[in-house]
Motif scaffolding. Structure first.
Motif, PDB file in Angstrom:
ATOM      1  N   LEU A  94      -7.733  -4.225  -3.158  1.00  0.00           N
ATOM      2  CA  LEU A  94      -8.938  -4.986  -2.552  1.00  0.00           C
ATOM      3  C   LEU A  94      -8.662  -6.204  -3.095  1.00  0.00           C
ATOM      4  O   LEU A  94      -9.097  -6.894  -2.089  1.00  0.00           O
ATOM      5  N   VAL A  95      -8.406  -6.451  -4.156  1.00  0.00           N
ATOM      6  CA  VAL A  95      -8.164  -7.984  -4.607  1.00  0.00           C
ATOM      7  C   VAL A  95      -7.047  -8.530  -3.822  1.00  0.00           C
ATOM      8  O   VAL A  95      -7.056  -9.610  -3.255  1.00  0.00           O
TER       9      VAL A  95
ATOM     10  N   PRO B  79      -3.653   0.723  -7.524  1.00  0.00           N
ATOM     11  CA  PRO B  79      -4.881   1.009  -7.722  1.00  0.00           C
ATOM     12  C   PRO B  79      -5.912   0.582  -6.708  1.00  0.00           C
ATOM     13  O   PRO B  79      -5.591  -0.421  -6.168  1.00  0.00           O
ATOM     14  N   ALA B  80      -6.970   1.015  -6.378  1.00  0.00           N
ATOM     15  CA  ALA B  80      -7.937   0.881  -5.351  1.00  0.00           C
ATOM     16  C   ALA B  80      -8.273  -0.606  -5.640  1.00  0.00           C
ATOM     17  O   ALA B  80      -8.331  -1.411  -4.726  1.00  0.00           O
ATOM     18  N   ILE B  81      -8.649  -1.104  -6.696  1.00  0.00           N
ATOM     19  CA  ILE B  81      -9.223  -2.474  -7.054  1.00  0.00           C
ATOM     20  C   ILE B  81      -8.019  -3.363  -6.866  1.00  0.00           C
ATOM     21  O   ILE B  81      -8.370  -4.617  -6.324  1.00  0.00           O
ATOM     22  N   ALA B  82      -6.814  -3.070  -7.366  1.00  0.00           N
ATOM     23  CA  ALA B  82      -5.769  -4.102  -6.987  1.00  0.00           C
ATOM     24  C   ALA B  82      -5.614  -4.264  -5.502  1.00  0.00           C
ATOM     25  O   ALA B  82      -5.471  -5.252  -4.978  1.00  0.00           O
TER      26      ALA B  82
ATOM     27  N   TRP C  50       0.667  -1.271  -0.042  1.00  0.00           N
ATOM     28  CA  TRP C  50      -0.027   0.050  -0.162  1.00  0.00           C
ATOM     29  C   TRP C  50       0.776   1.371   0.059  1.00  0.00           C
ATOM     30  O   TRP C  50       0.695   2.227  -0.707  1.00  0.00           O
TER      31      TRP C  50
ATOM     32  N   THR D 199      -5.893  -7.583  -0.627  1.00  0.00           N
ATOM     33  CA  THR D 199      -6.545  -7.596   0.753  1.00  0.00           C
ATOM     34  C   THR D 199      -7.365  -8.775   0.795  1.00  0.00           C
ATOM     35  O   THR D 199      -7.374  -9.463   1.701  1.00  0.00           O
TER      36      THR D 199
END
Length: 73
Positions: free
Chosen positions: A50-51, A45-48, A39, A53
């Protein structure tokens, strides 16, 4: 299986599907540190994020849900 350091945890896993409390704590802590590093250092990117995580959370839940090995004399 006869290795002095790696043999006992491997036998515990093979015979009982068990992971020691110390190994569980180490695994979850290192996964958390790796996620923080990802992070901060790479700003994905946020989606990456989230994936990754989600994957780490699922792996951590699996590790924590395993039984602990029985105490052996």
């Amino acid at each position: 299986m006869d290795h002095p350091l790696f043999g006992p945890p491997l036998r515990d896993w093979r015979e009982e599907g068990a992971i020691s409390r110390r190994a569980k704590i180490s695994a979850v802590l290192l996964m958390s540190l790796a996620l923080i590093y990802l992070w901060v250092a790479f700003e994905p990117p946020a989606i990456a994020l989230l994936v990754v995580t989600g994957i780490m959370f699922t792996c951590g839940a699996f590790i924590v849900s395993r039984p602990e090995p029985p105490n052996k004399p």
